[in-house]
Design a protein around this motif. Structure first.
Motif, mmCIF file in Angstrom:
data_model
loop_
_atom_site.group_PDB
_atom_site.id
_atom_site.type_symbol
_atom_site.label_atom_id
_atom_site.label_comp_id
_atom_site.label_asym_id
_atom_site.label_seq_id
_atom_site.Cartn_x
_atom_site.Cartn_y
_atom_site.Cartn_z
ATOM 1 N N VAL A 1 0.810 -1.125 -0.087
ATOM 2 C CA VAL A 1 -0.125 -0.119 -0.120
ATOM 3 C C VAL A 1 0.721 1.311 0.263
ATOM 4 O O VAL A 1 1.416 1.015 0.502
ATOM 5 C CB VAL A 1 -1.314 0.275 0.885
ATOM 6 C CG1 VAL A 1 -1.681 1.227 1.320
ATOM 7 C CG2 VAL A 1 -2.091 -1.533 1.142
ATOM 8 N N GLN A 2 0.332 2.261 -1.407
ATOM 9 C CA GLN A 2 0.997 3.455 -0.904
ATOM 10 C C GLN A 2 0.619 4.615 -0.858
ATOM 11 O O GLN A 2 -0.637 4.868 -1.676
ATOM 12 C CB GLN A 2 2.618 3.291 -2.152
ATOM 13 C CG GLN A 2 3.155 2.635 -2.455
ATOM 14 C CD GLN A 2 3.876 2.417 -3.529
ATOM 15 O OE1 GLN A 2 3.231 3.282 -4.262
ATOM 16 N NE2 GLN A 2 4.724 1.969 -3.648
ATOM 17 N N LEU A 3 0.248 5.428 -0.073
ATOM 18 C CA LEU A 3 0.111 6.931 0.104
ATOM 19 C C LEU A 3 1.154 7.887 -0.554
ATOM 20 O O LEU A 3 1.902 7.760 -0.378
ATOM 21 C CB LEU A 3 -0.360 7.051 1.384
ATOM 22 C CG LEU A 3 -0.465 5.773 2.793
ATOM 23 C CD1 LEU A 3 -0.921 6.326 3.895
ATOM 24 C CD2 LEU A 3 -2.160 5.831 1.570
ATOM 25 N N GLN A 4 0.083 8.814 -0.910
ATOM 26 C CA GLN A 4 0.597 10.017 -1.360
ATOM 27 C C GLN A 4 -0.445 11.612 -1.472
ATOM 28 O O GLN A 4 -1.363 11.243 -1.340
ATOM 29 C CB GLN A 4 0.311 9.906 -3.305
ATOM 30 C CG GLN A 4 0.968 10.738 -3.798
ATOM 31 C CD GLN A 4 2.770 11.282 -3.752
ATOM 32 O OE1 GLN A 4 3.195 10.405 -4.130
ATOM 33 N NE2 GLN A 4 3.472 12.142 -3.504
ATOM 34 N N SER A 20 -4.789 16.093 -0.001
ATOM 35 C CA SER A 20 -5.439 14.708 -0.532
ATOM 36 C C SER A 20 -4.471 13.713 -0.758
ATOM 37 O O SER A 20 -3.613 13.838 -0.286
ATOM 38 C CB SER A 20 -5.367 15.057 -1.766
ATOM 39 O OG SER A 20 -7.129 16.256 -1.931
ATOM 40 N N CYS A 21 -4.749 12.883 -0.068
ATOM 41 C CA CYS A 21 -4.689 11.899 -0.219
ATOM 42 C C CYS A 21 -4.421 9.826 -0.684
ATOM 43 O O CYS A 21 -5.984 9.883 -1.023
ATOM 44 C CB CYS A 21 -4.169 11.360 1.308
ATOM 45 S SG CYS A 21 -3.617 9.854 1.405
ATOM 46 N N VAL A 22 -3.874 10.078 -1.921
ATOM 47 C CA VAL A 22 -4.468 9.111 -3.042
ATOM 48 C C VAL A 22 -3.707 7.369 -2.371
ATOM 49 O O VAL A 22 -2.438 7.441 -1.822
ATOM 50 C CB VAL A 22 -4.031 9.509 -4.052
ATOM 51 C CG1 VAL A 22 -4.160 7.960 -5.593
ATOM 52 C CG2 VAL A 22 -4.707 10.272 -4.337
ATOM 53 N N VAL A 23 -5.069 6.240 -1.708
ATOM 54 C CA VAL A 23 -4.378 5.441 -1.936
ATOM 55 C C VAL A 23 -4.041 4.408 -3.119
ATOM 56 O O VAL A 23 -4.781 4.223 -3.621
ATOM 57 C CB VAL A 23 -5.321 4.565 -0.850
ATOM 58 C CG1 VAL A 23 -4.790 3.202 -0.628
ATOM 59 C CG2 VAL A 23 -5.383 5.498 0.278
ATOM 60 N N ALA A 96 -1.712 8.891 7.025
ATOM 61 C CA ALA A 96 -1.574 7.512 7.242
ATOM 62 C C ALA A 96 -2.873 6.486 7.162
ATOM 63 O O ALA A 96 -4.113 7.004 7.491
ATOM 64 C CB ALA A 96 -1.644 7.981 8.406
ATOM 65 N N ALA A 97 -2.444 5.182 7.147
ATOM 66 C CA ALA A 97 -3.695 4.570 6.879
ATOM 67 C C ALA A 97 -3.015 2.955 7.789
ATOM 68 O O ALA A 97 -1.910 2.394 7.810
ATOM 69 C CB ALA A 97 -3.640 4.164 5.527
ATOM 70 N N ASP A 98 -4.203 1.845 8.155
ATOM 71 C CA ASP A 98 -4.343 1.419 9.260
ATOM 72 C C ASP A 98 -5.158 0.412 8.105
ATOM 73 O O ASP A 98 -6.907 0.996 9.098
ATOM 74 C CB ASP A 98 -4.174 1.171 10.304
ATOM 75 C CG ASP A 98 -3.486 0.063 11.281
ATOM 76 O OD1 ASP A 98 -2.742 -0.855 10.899
ATOM 77 O OD2 ASP A 98 -4.498 0.069 11.652
ATOM 78 N N TYR A 114 0.870 2.540 7.459
ATOM 79 C CA TYR A 114 1.609 3.146 5.917
ATOM 80 C C TYR A 114 1.208 4.721 6.752
ATOM 81 O O TYR A 114 0.097 5.229 6.976
ATOM 82 C CB TYR A 114 0.138 2.558 5.018
ATOM 83 C CG TYR A 114 0.689 1.362 5.344
ATOM 84 C CD1 TYR A 114 -0.948 0.166 5.429
ATOM 85 C CD2 TYR A 114 1.162 -0.113 4.011
ATOM 86 C CE1 TYR A 114 -1.133 -1.065 5.265
ATOM 87 C CE2 TYR A 114 1.221 -1.160 4.521
ATOM 88 C CZ TYR A 114 0.255 -1.346 4.720
ATOM 89 O OH TYR A 114 0.115 -3.131 4.967
ATOM 90 N N TRP A 115 2.233 5.214 6.000
ATOM 91 C CA TRP A 115 2.760 6.745 5.422
ATOM 92 C C TRP A 115 2.975 7.743 4.247
ATOM 93 O O TRP A 115 3.298 6.254 3.620
ATOM 94 C CB TRP A 115 3.660 6.679 6.521
ATOM 95 C CG TRP A 115 3.122 6.979 8.222
ATOM 96 C CD1 TRP A 115 3.714 5.454 9.076
ATOM 97 C CD2 TRP A 115 2.469 7.856 9.087
ATOM 98 N NE1 TRP A 115 2.817 5.379 10.189
ATOM 99 C CE2 TRP A 115 2.399 6.658 10.531
ATOM 100 C CE3 TRP A 115 2.050 9.177 8.792
ATOM 101 C CZ2 TRP A 115 1.991 7.672 11.325
ATOM 102 C CZ3 TRP A 115 1.156 10.147 10.172
ATOM 103 C CH2 TRP A 115 1.210 9.011 11.336
ATOM 104 N N GLY A 116 1.875 7.896 4.205
ATOM 105 C CA GLY A 116 2.306 9.661 2.655
ATOM 106 C C GLY A 116 4.080 9.952 3.039
ATOM 107 O O GLY A 116 4.338 10.380 4.582
ATOM 108 N N GLN A 117 4.423 10.544 2.094
ATOM 109 C CA GLN A 117 5.403 11.347 2.522
ATOM 110 C C GLN A 117 5.221 13.118 3.193
ATOM 111 O O GLN A 117 6.330 13.435 3.626
ATOM 112 C CB GLN A 117 5.750 11.572 0.772
ATOM 113 C CG GLN A 117 6.197 12.867 0.190
ATOM 114 C CD GLN A 117 4.559 12.520 0.046
ATOM 115 O OE1 GLN A 117 3.533 11.649 0.113
ATOM 116 N NE2 GLN A 117 3.482 13.946 -1.083
#
Length: 125
Positions: A1-4, A20-23, A96-98, A114-117
């Motif tokens: 999983v990637q977050l942007q 915005s955060c795209v998964v 972030a996501a979980d 999971y974390w974005g940049q």
């Protein structure tokens, strides 16, 4: 999983921004998600979170009434609408996501897998 994460910028006090955060990699609907921020020299702090189904949202006291979190699972995207921005809102904002997010754990960064940049928000006075 990637977050942007995206949407940060330089604004004046009182202005608005939408982050915005795209998964990607897996459906966003599989994850509870949150926003954290980190100001220079400070620890990462909880801003807001939203459960998988969007039915439950959570906010820190310092953004309640000004920020709104939402998600569009069809677009695999989470948003943070930030209104009435203050200079103290300045920092790098991380999404972030979980997969197993529960209410008692949403405010703790270590509970997110999971974390974005990060995207920089700067609010001038």
């Amino acid at each position: 999983v990637q977050l942007q994460a995206s949407g940060g910028g330089l604004v004046q006090a009182g202005d608005s921004l939408r982050l915005s955060c795209v998964v990607s990699g897996r459906p966003a609907s599989s994850y509870g998600m949150g926003w954290f921020r980190q100001a220079p020299g400070k620890e990462r702090e909880f801003v807001s979170a939203i459960k998988k189904s969007s039915g439950n949202t959570y906010y820190s006291d310092f953004v309640k009434g000004r920020f709104t979190i939402s998600r569009d699972n069809a677009k695999n995207t989470m948003y943070l609408q930030m209104n009435s921005l203050k200079p103290e809102d300045t920092g790098v904002y991380f999404c972030a996501a979980d997969q197993w997010l529960i209410q008692s754990s949403i405010r703790i960064p270590d509970n997110y897998d999971y974390w974005g940049q990060g995207t920089l928000v700067t609010v001038s006075s």
